[in-house]
Design a protein around this motif. Structure first.
Motif, PDB file in Angstrom:
ATOM      1  N   LEU A  22       0.619  -1.032   0.006  1.00 22.94           N
ATOM      2  CA  LEU A  22      -0.084   0.011  -0.150  1.00 22.94           C
ATOM      3  C   LEU A  22       0.872   1.279   0.085  1.00 22.94           C
ATOM      4  CD1 LEU A  22      -2.775   1.331   0.241  1.00 22.94           C
ATOM      5  CD2 LEU A  22      -2.513   1.300   2.547  1.00 22.94           C
ATOM      6  N   ALA A  23       2.070   1.149   0.782  1.00 20.62           N
ATOM      7  CA  ALA A  23       2.806   2.625   0.947  1.00 20.62           C
ATOM      8  C   ALA A  23       3.719   2.632  -0.439  1.00 20.62           C
ATOM      9  CB  ALA A  23       3.940   2.218   2.209  1.00 20.62           C
ATOM     10  N   LYS A  24       3.626   1.460  -1.368  1.00 22.34           N
ATOM     11  CA  LYS A  24       4.483   1.877  -2.316  1.00 22.34           C
ATOM     12  C   LYS A  24       3.909   1.538  -3.828  1.00 22.34           C
ATOM     13  CE  LYS A  24       8.695   2.455  -0.173  1.00 22.34           C
ATOM     14  NZ  LYS A  24       9.233   3.771  -0.228  1.00 22.34           N
ATOM     15  N   ILE A  25       2.576   1.694  -3.652  1.00 20.82           N
ATOM     16  CA  ILE A  25       2.029   1.406  -5.123  1.00 20.82           C
ATOM     17  C   ILE A  25       1.921   2.567  -5.964  1.00 20.82           C
ATOM     18  CG2 ILE A  25      -0.492   1.011  -5.767  1.00 20.82           C
ATOM     19  CD1 ILE A  25      -0.692  -1.364  -4.025  1.00 20.82           C
ATOM     20  N   GLY A  26       1.654   3.639  -5.310  1.00 20.25           N
ATOM     21  CA  GLY A  26       1.616   5.033  -5.977  1.00 20.25           C
ATOM     22  C   GLY A  26       0.109   5.068  -7.097  1.00 20.25           C
ATOM     23  N   ASP A  27       1.051   5.289  -8.370  1.00 19.36           N
ATOM     24  CA  ASP A  27      -0.219   5.504  -9.357  1.00 19.36           C
ATOM     25  C   ASP A  27      -0.484   4.084  -9.988  1.00 19.36           C
ATOM     26  OD1 ASP A  27       2.009   5.552 -10.590  1.00 19.36           O
ATOM     27  OD2 ASP A  27       1.505   7.114 -12.007  1.00 19.36           O
ATOM     28  N   LEU A  28       0.288   2.870  -9.591  1.00 22.42           N
ATOM     29  CA  LEU A  28       0.215   1.573 -10.341  1.00 22.42           C
ATOM     30  C   LEU A  28      -1.474   1.383 -10.743  1.00 22.42           C
ATOM     31  CD1 LEU A  28       1.788  -0.893 -11.519  1.00 22.42           C
ATOM     32  CD2 LEU A  28       1.309  -1.768  -9.181  1.00 22.42           C
ATOM     33  N   PRO A  29      -2.181   1.509  -9.638  1.00 20.32           N
ATOM     34  CA  PRO A  29      -3.592   1.220 -10.209  1.00 20.32           C
ATOM     35  C   PRO A  29      -4.316   1.815 -11.565  1.00 20.32           C
ATOM     36  CG  PRO A  29      -3.738   1.500  -7.709  1.00 20.32           C
ATOM     37  CD  PRO A  29      -2.520   1.897  -8.411  1.00 20.32           C
ATOM     38  N   GLU A  30      -4.049   3.151 -11.538  1.00 16.36           N
ATOM     39  CA  GLU A  30      -4.334   3.911 -13.000  1.00 16.36           C
ATOM     40  C   GLU A  30      -3.529   3.414 -14.085  1.00 16.36           C
ATOM     41  OE1 GLU A  30      -3.496   5.240  -9.781  1.00 16.36           O
ATOM     42  OE2 GLU A  30      -5.451   5.901  -9.056  1.00 16.36           O
ATOM     43  N   ARG A  31      -2.404   3.137 -13.873  1.00 11.11           N
ATOM     44  CA  ARG A  31      -1.595   2.651 -15.093  1.00 11.11           C
ATOM     45  C   ARG A  31      -1.937   1.296 -15.437  1.00 11.11           C
ATOM     46  NH1 ARG A  31       4.277   2.322 -13.916  1.00 11.11           N
ATOM     47  NH2 ARG A  31       3.813   2.351 -11.557  1.00 11.11           N
ATOM     48  N   LEU A  32      -2.306   0.497 -14.512  1.00  2.00           N
ATOM     49  CA  LEU A  32      -2.907  -0.946 -14.926  1.00  2.00           C
ATOM     50  C   LEU A  32      -4.123  -0.778 -15.537  1.00  2.00           C
ATOM     51  CD1 LEU A  32      -1.889  -3.046 -11.836  1.00  2.00           C
ATOM     52  CD2 LEU A  32      -0.898  -3.103 -14.063  1.00  2.00           C
ATOM     53  N   ARG A  33      -4.933  -0.023 -15.191  1.00  2.00           N
ATOM     54  CA  ARG A  33      -6.220   0.151 -15.827  1.00  2.00           C
ATOM     55  C   ARG A  33      -6.240   0.990 -17.048  1.00  2.00           C
ATOM     56  NH1 ARG A  33      -8.343   1.532 -10.578  1.00  2.00           N
ATOM     57  NH2 ARG A  33      -7.887   3.790 -10.978  1.00  2.00           N
ATOM     58  N   ALA A  34      -5.081   1.508 -17.619  1.00  2.00           N
ATOM     59  CA  ALA A  34      -4.862   1.904 -18.779  1.00  2.00           C
ATOM     60  C   ALA A  34      -4.176   1.005 -19.720  1.00  2.00           C
ATOM     61  CB  ALA A  34      -3.991   3.420 -18.625  1.00  2.00           C
ATOM     62  N   PHE A  35      -3.783  -0.112 -19.115  1.00  2.00           N
ATOM     63  CA  PHE A  35      -3.019  -1.093 -19.765  1.00  2.00           C
ATOM     64  C   PHE A  35      -4.033  -1.836 -20.857  1.00  2.00           C
ATOM     65  CE2 PHE A  35      -1.350  -5.180 -20.673  1.00  2.00           C
ATOM     66  CZ  PHE A  35       0.047  -4.961 -21.254  1.00  2.00           C
ATOM     67  N   ASP A  36      -3.787  -1.742 -22.235  1.00  3.39           N
ATOM     68  CA  ASP A  36      -4.561  -2.415 -23.009  1.00  3.39           C
ATOM     69  C   ASP A  36      -3.934  -3.482 -24.005  1.00  3.39           C
ATOM     70  OD1 ASP A  36      -3.167  -0.899 -24.491  1.00  3.39           O
ATOM     71  OD2 ASP A  36      -4.993   0.072 -25.601  1.00  3.39           O
ATOM     72  N   GLY A  37      -2.625  -4.026 -23.821  1.00  2.00           N
ATOM     73  CA  GLY A  37      -2.107  -4.874 -24.353  1.00  2.00           C
ATOM     74  C   GLY A  37      -2.426  -6.311 -24.117  1.00  2.00           C
ATOM     75  N   THR A  38      -1.998  -7.054 -24.836  1.00  4.24           N
ATOM     76  CA  THR A  38      -2.586  -8.546 -24.939  1.00  4.24           C
ATOM     77  C   THR A  38      -1.357  -9.349 -24.288  1.00  4.24           C
ATOM     78  OG1 THR A  38      -3.861  -8.738 -26.787  1.00  4.24           O
ATOM     79  CG2 THR A  38      -3.175 -10.891 -26.089  1.00  4.24           C
ATOM     80  N   ILE A  39      -1.563  -9.995 -22.946  1.00  4.56           N
ATOM     81  CA  ILE A  39      -0.595 -10.734 -22.399  1.00  4.56           C
ATOM     82  C   ILE A  39      -1.306 -12.304 -21.805  1.00  4.56           C
ATOM     83  CG2 ILE A  39       0.518  -8.884 -21.397  1.00  4.56           C
ATOM     84  CD1 ILE A  39      -1.089  -9.412 -18.655  1.00  4.56           C
ATOM     85  N   THR A  40      -0.179 -13.262 -21.622  1.00  4.01           N
ATOM     86  CA  THR A  40      -0.634 -14.576 -21.009  1.00  4.01           C
ATOM     87  C   THR A  40       0.045 -14.614 -19.577  1.00  4.01           C
ATOM     88  OG1 THR A  40       1.334 -15.432 -22.325  1.00  4.01           O
ATOM     89  CG2 THR A  40      -0.838 -15.377 -23.282  1.00  4.01           C
ATOM     90  N   ARG A  41       0.873 -14.110 -19.264  1.00 10.59           N
ATOM     91  CA  ARG A  41       1.631 -14.153 -18.010  1.00 10.59           C
ATOM     92  C   ARG A  41       1.767 -12.773 -17.250  1.00 10.59           C
ATOM     93  NH1 ARG A  41       6.528 -17.585 -17.369  1.00 10.59           N
ATOM     94  NH2 ARG A  41       7.611 -15.801 -18.482  1.00 10.59           N
ATOM     95  N   VAL A  42       1.723 -13.095 -15.947  1.00  9.85           N
ATOM     96  CA  VAL A  42       2.026 -11.980 -14.969  1.00  9.85           C
ATOM     97  C   VAL A  42       3.327 -12.195 -14.276  1.00  9.85           C
ATOM     98  CG1 VAL A  42       1.583 -10.400 -13.151  1.00  9.85           C
ATOM     99  CG2 VAL A  42      -0.246 -10.985 -15.108  1.00  9.85           C
ATOM    100  N   ASP A  43       4.446 -11.731 -14.452  1.00  7.87           N
ATOM    101  CA  ASP A  43       5.761 -12.225 -13.555  1.00  7.87           C
ATOM    102  C   ASP A  43       6.138 -11.603 -12.557  1.00  7.87           C
ATOM    103  OD1 ASP A  43       7.999 -13.534 -12.818  1.00  7.87           O
ATOM    104  OD2 ASP A  43       9.202 -13.049 -14.601  1.00  7.87           O
ATOM    105  N   LEU A  44       5.747 -12.252 -11.113  1.00  5.81           N
ATOM    106  CA  LEU A  44       6.405 -11.365  -9.862  1.00  5.81           C
ATOM    107  C   LEU A  44       7.369 -11.798  -9.397  1.00  5.81           C
ATOM    108  CD1 LEU A  44       2.565 -11.688  -8.411  1.00  5.81           C
ATOM    109  CD2 LEU A  44       3.579  -9.804 -10.049  1.00  5.81           C
ATOM    110  N   SER A  45       8.430 -12.451 -10.068  1.00  6.98           N
ATOM    111  CA  SER A  45       9.779 -12.940  -9.655  1.00  6.98           C
ATOM    112  C   SER A  45      10.511 -12.122  -8.989  1.00  6.98           C
ATOM    113  CB  SER A  45      10.383 -13.933 -10.649  1.00  6.98           C
ATOM    114  OG  SER A  45      10.497 -13.199 -11.757  1.00  6.98           O
TER     115      SER A  45
END
Length: 365
Positions: A22-45
């Motif tokens: 929560l303290a370091k997310i910043g504007d990440l939610p807005e940028r994720l909502r604006a993302f419109d690409g096609t993906i098959t994986r979310v890498d959190l490594s």
């Protein structure tokens, strides 16, 4: 130093870095909502840490793009799984059902609740009998002072209200009976009516209802309050049985005092009926008493004495049972107290009907 959360794309993969907290997310939610690409994986490594807010963002992002989440450790996967399981649609309004189905459902729920309550009441009665057996086999565990104190609460303190109620009921029975019997020129039968119905039914029944409203509610409130303040848990911790210390004295006091209160109430009702017969029908007290001895069989007294302790047992067990069910908050005390009174009165009336049929079948009429 923990970095702000960010992400980058690599063909069909979105790779997150930094801290998904929560303290370091910043504007990440807005940028994720604006993302419109096609993906098959979310890498959190490559992330440093993830909390519930970050897990919710990743879960929602992956679900929107139908992508698989990879690279989490065991704790992260467990957190993401918990967030996913909690992501369920919430019905803001209940689905509309027909009136007939709703009524049938409510009746079914009431019947189920009644069955559960009766089952619990029978189990509590069994526990009370077991506690009585333990005390009977170990007399030193009997709390005489507690029983005597309950005698005062159940019996002595109730004398005034029970006596007044019974006196007025006797007057009402005599007055109504005299009015109806006068049409047939049989006012003298008012004595029969007052004597028999008082000793056989109303004396004990009205006393039971009064005790249920007065003592049964007090039992539920007292034990319920002790349950909320964890006094009962403390008693169990130090090795004191709540059934023996709290329930058994109240049950014994009710069982012993009910026959005495029933007889006391019957005498006051007969006195009230006799007084009205003397005033309105010119039947002298001596004649009234002599007629009572002739028309009231001894079996009517036996009927009242048999029913009274059973009613006392039901009232005390219902009150203590509902008190033991209190949990959560103070509102439960009022709810359970009301339930104790309603259940006790209902069971007393039902048992009175069974007793009426039983005594009629054996010839005590």
């Amino acid at each position: 130093m923990t970095e702000m959360a960010t992400f980058s794309t690599d063909r069909d993969t979105v790779r997150f870095t930094g801290s998904l907290s929560l303290a370091k997310i910043g504007d990440l939610p807005e940028r994720l909502r604006a993302f419109d690409g096609t993906i098959t994986r979310v890498d959190l490594s490559e992330i440093e840490r993830i909390d519930t807010v970050g897990a919710w963002l990743i879960h929602r992002f992956a679900a929107e793009h139908d992508a698989a989440v990879v690279g989490l450790d065991t704790d992260g996967e467990h957190l993401l799984a918990q967030v996913a399981s909690a992501d369920q649609p919430v019905a803001m309004r209940p689905a509309h059902v027909g009136s007939f189905i709703r009524v049938v459902g409510e009746i079914g729920a009431a019947v189920e609740q009644t069955g559960r309550t009766l089952y619990g009441l029978l189990g509590f009665l069994g526990a009370t009998l077991i506690a009585f057996w333990h005390v009977a086999t170990h007399p030193k565990r009997f709390r005489f002072n507690a029983v005597v104190q309950r005698f005062e609460v159940v019996g002595v303190s109730a004398l005034a209200i029970v006596g007044l109620m019974s006196f007025l009921i006797g007057i009402v029975i005599a007055q109504q009976g005299a009015v109806q019997l006068r049409q047939f020129g049989a006012e003298f039968l008012t004595i029969n009516l007052v004597g028999r119905i008082t000793l056989r039914e109303l004396g004990v029944l009205m006393t039971a209802i009064m005790v249920a409203g007065r003592s049964g509610s007090a039992f539920a409130a007292q034990i319920g309050t002790m349950k909320l303040t964890e006094e009962i848990d403390a008693m169990r911790t130090i090795g004191v049985s709540p059934m023996e210390a709290l329930v058994l004295p109240r049950v014994l006091a009710s069982v012993i005092m009910m026959p005495l209160l029933g007889m006391y109430a019957s005498l006051w009702a007969i006195f009230g009926g006799g007084l009205l017969c003397w005033i309105t029908l010119d039947i002298p007290p001596v004649t009234f008493i002599q007629r009572l001895r002739e028309v009231v069989p001894i079996t009517d007294l036996y009927v009242g004495l048999v029913k009274a302790p059973v009613f006392g047992l039901i009232i005390a067990v219902a009150g203590c049972f509902q008190g033991m069910l209190v949990e959560g908050d103070a509102e439960q005390v009022g709810t359970r107290t009301t339930a104790a009174v309603v259940q006790a009165i209902f069971l007393v009336i039902v048992l009175d009907a069974f007793f009426a049929v039983f005594f009629t079948s054996i010839g005590w009429v």
